[in-house]
Scaffold this motif. Sequence first.
Motif, PDB file in Angstrom:
ATOM      1  N   PRO A 293     105.100  75.513  23.942  1.00 58.40           N
ATOM      2  CA  PRO A 293     106.367  76.260  24.006  1.00 58.40           C
ATOM      3  C   PRO A 293     106.937  76.433  22.604  1.00 58.40           C
ATOM      4  O   PRO A 293     106.954  75.500  21.809  1.00 58.40           O
ATOM      5  N   LYS A 294     107.373  77.632  22.318  1.00 63.84           N
ATOM      6  CA  LYS A 294     107.629  78.048  20.934  1.00 63.84           C
ATOM      7  C   LYS A 294     108.907  77.463  20.316  1.00 63.84           C
ATOM      8  O   LYS A 294     108.882  76.963  19.185  1.00 63.84           O
ATOM      9  N   ILE A 295     110.024  77.486  21.017  1.00 65.30           N
ATOM     10  CA  ILE A 295     111.279  76.972  20.442  1.00 65.30           C
ATOM     11  C   ILE A 295     111.186  75.464  20.198  1.00 65.30           C
ATOM     12  O   ILE A 295     111.469  74.994  19.091  1.00 65.30           O
ATOM     13  N   PRO A 296     110.704  74.673  21.175  1.00 69.92           N
ATOM     14  CA  PRO A 296     110.539  73.235  20.897  1.00 69.92           C
ATOM     15  C   PRO A 296     109.571  72.983  19.742  1.00 69.92           C
ATOM     16  O   PRO A 296     109.772  72.068  18.945  1.00 69.92           O
ATOM     17  N   ALA A 297     108.536  73.814  19.638  1.00 70.88           N
ATOM     18  CA  ALA A 297     107.569  73.639  18.536  1.00 70.88           C
ATOM     19  C   ALA A 297     108.229  73.906  17.186  1.00 70.88           C
ATOM     20  O   ALA A 297     107.963  73.208  16.197  1.00 70.88           O
ATOM     21  N   GLN A 298     109.118  74.892  17.150  1.00 68.49           N
ATOM     22  CA  GLN A 298     109.831  75.165  15.895  1.00 68.49           C
ATOM     23  C   GLN A 298     110.795  74.010  15.572  1.00 68.49           C
ATOM     24  O   GLN A 298     110.918  73.602  14.420  1.00 68.49           O
ATOM     25  N   ILE A 299     111.445  73.472  16.600  1.00 67.41           N
ATOM     26  CA  ILE A 299     112.354  72.339  16.374  1.00 67.41           C
ATOM     27  C   ILE A 299     111.558  71.149  15.828  1.00 67.41           C
ATOM     28  O   ILE A 299     111.946  70.532  14.823  1.00 67.41           O
ATOM     29  N   ARG A 300     110.413  70.859  16.436  1.00 64.44           N
ATOM     30  CA  ARG A 300     109.569  69.750  15.971  1.00 64.44           C
ATOM     31  C   ARG A 300     109.098  69.989  14.542  1.00 64.44           C
ATOM     32  O   ARG A 300     109.051  69.081  13.716  1.00 64.44           O
ATOM     33  N   SER A 301     108.781  71.226  14.222  1.00 69.20           N
ATOM     34  CA  SER A 301     108.305  71.563  12.874  1.00 69.20           C
ATOM     35  C   SER A 301     109.400  71.337  11.842  1.00 69.20           C
ATOM     36  O   SER A 301     109.156  70.754  10.778  1.00 69.20           O
ATOM     37  N   ALA A 363     115.131  66.532  22.242  1.00 69.86           N
ATOM     38  CA  ALA A 363     115.614  66.162  23.587  1.00 69.86           C
ATOM     39  C   ALA A 363     116.853  66.972  23.960  1.00 69.86           C
ATOM     40  O   ALA A 363     117.006  67.409  25.112  1.00 69.86           O
ATOM     41  N   ALA A 364     117.711  67.213  22.971  1.00 75.61           N
ATOM     42  CA  ALA A 364     118.945  67.969  23.251  1.00 75.61           C
ATOM     43  C   ALA A 364     118.625  69.385  23.717  1.00 75.61           C
ATOM     44  O   ALA A 364     119.219  69.898  24.687  1.00 75.61           O
ATOM     45  N   TYR A 365     117.639  70.008  23.044  1.00 76.92           N
ATOM     46  CA  TYR A 365     117.248  71.365  23.471  1.00 76.92           C
ATOM     47  C   TYR A 365     116.659  71.334  24.890  1.00 76.92           C
ATOM     48  O   TYR A 365     116.974  72.170  25.733  1.00 76.92           O
ATOM     49  N   ALA A 366     115.827  70.337  25.159  1.00 80.68           N
ATOM     50  CA  ALA A 366     115.193  70.243  26.489  1.00 80.68           C
ATOM     51  C   ALA A 366     116.251  70.108  27.580  1.00 80.68           C
ATOM     52  O   ALA A 366     116.132  70.685  28.666  1.00 80.68           O
ATOM     53  N   ARG A 367     117.323  69.412  27.266  1.00 83.08           N
ATOM     54  CA  ARG A 367     118.397  69.208  28.267  1.00 83.08           C
ATOM     55  C   ARG A 367     119.253  70.461  28.436  1.00 83.08           C
ATOM     56  O   ARG A 367     119.970  70.623  29.417  1.00 83.08           O
ATOM     57  N   ARG A 373     116.523  79.353  31.324  1.00 86.11           N
ATOM     58  CA  ARG A 373     117.383  80.552  31.410  1.00 86.11           C
ATOM     59  C   ARG A 373     116.641  81.774  30.881  1.00 86.11           C
ATOM     60  O   ARG A 373     116.597  82.816  31.537  1.00 86.11           O
ATOM     61  N   ILE A 374     115.997  81.655  29.715  1.00 85.98           N
ATOM     62  CA  ILE A 374     115.316  82.837  29.161  1.00 85.98           C
ATOM     63  C   ILE A 374     114.088  83.201  30.005  1.00 85.98           C
ATOM     64  O   ILE A 374     113.750  84.375  30.148  1.00 85.98           O
TER      65      ILE A 374
END
Length: 388
Positions: A293-301, A363-367, A373-374
């Motif tokens: 998943p792209k947004i979590p991957a960017q957050i991790r990066s 974790a905050a994004y996942a929650r 929604r998207i």
Amino acid sequence: MADRDSVLEALRHQRIELPSWAFGNSGTRFRVFPQPGVPRDPYEKVADVAQVQRYTGVAPSIALHIPWDRVDDYAGLSRHAADNGISLGTINSNTFQDPDYMLGSVCNPDPRIRQKALDHLLECIEIMDATGSPDLKLWFADGTNYPGQDDLRSRQDRLAEVLVAVCERLGPGQRMLLEYKLFEPAFYSTDVPDWGTAYAHCLQLGEKAKVVVDTGHHAPGTNIEFIVAFLLRADKLGGFDFNSRFYADDDLMVGSADPFQLFRIMYEVVSAGGLEPEAGIAFMLDQSHNIEPKIPAQIRSVMNVQEATAKALLVDRDALRRAQSRGDVLGANAILMDAYDTDVRPLLAQLRTEMGLDPDPFAAYARSGYAERIAAERVGGTQAGWGA
Ligand code: LRH
Ligand code: MN
């Protein structure tokens, strides 16, 4: 060890620019696996970058790629970005997909096609004027697949001619960032294959031209931090395309394949004052999230870059200098490794808390429910991709 407050201060001001194309579908020649919720246009890509900024606080701009992010109203897109708390950043040209570019773009034997490529680069500068973006990033897929296919020297002449025209068109405060890459899509010669070629062209072009180091664009075993140290010393490092790889230009999450290499690179940046805004180094991600998943991957990066940076900032540089000057090989290495072996996650959690953010952005994004929604809202239309 460096003092905690100055480390936190430097981390608070770190800025990492996100690539619009990392949020679209991407893959390999074998398959592009579409994902639910992928943006359909630059406006939705901006909204996704804003999510990463919302949870990390250090990713307030988006790099655009033309024509993938071409819109009728760039001022409108800028306003939409501002409404979402981010800005439009580096403009990336694309002279690697049009059918006319099969034998190259700016290095093509056909002057008509070279002019077409130059016209595209000049259009990108028009877009910079409209978006207020300071940097034009140039990566050329140009090269050959078989010895004898074309004259290597003539291709350099053609490249130099176009780069001069680009630099002449750049306005005040605008820069050209030249990116090199060892190979792919060309498999015998690439016209800008390494840092030396990019550096030599940028030296001739003058102060508006700087080199971009894409961490996935080197031969295996290359000491990338040496290249970084050299370009910083020459004031010719314009920026990074951060990602990581196990084999070739894998475009995986930065720091995921070799976090120690990322630390060594950030140590050279920190040592040369490259984190200071006035150093003008553009820290960008350039990644493809083919299966994750792209947004979590960017957050991790972003978190991976922060961790490498925090460790680099913690190096006791005075003690290291002393060990180096007395030839204490093991002592010097131990001082660097001490910083690298430091768990900086509590420090970064404190930083985020002080910035009013959740200590764990992932974790905050996942929650947040944004992903769900998207996926529900972004139905219909055409998902963004590389359009290849
Ligand atoms: C080329 C590259 C370049 C971009 C593209 C998306 O491999 O690194 O920076 O234009 O990826
Ligand atoms: Mn790149």
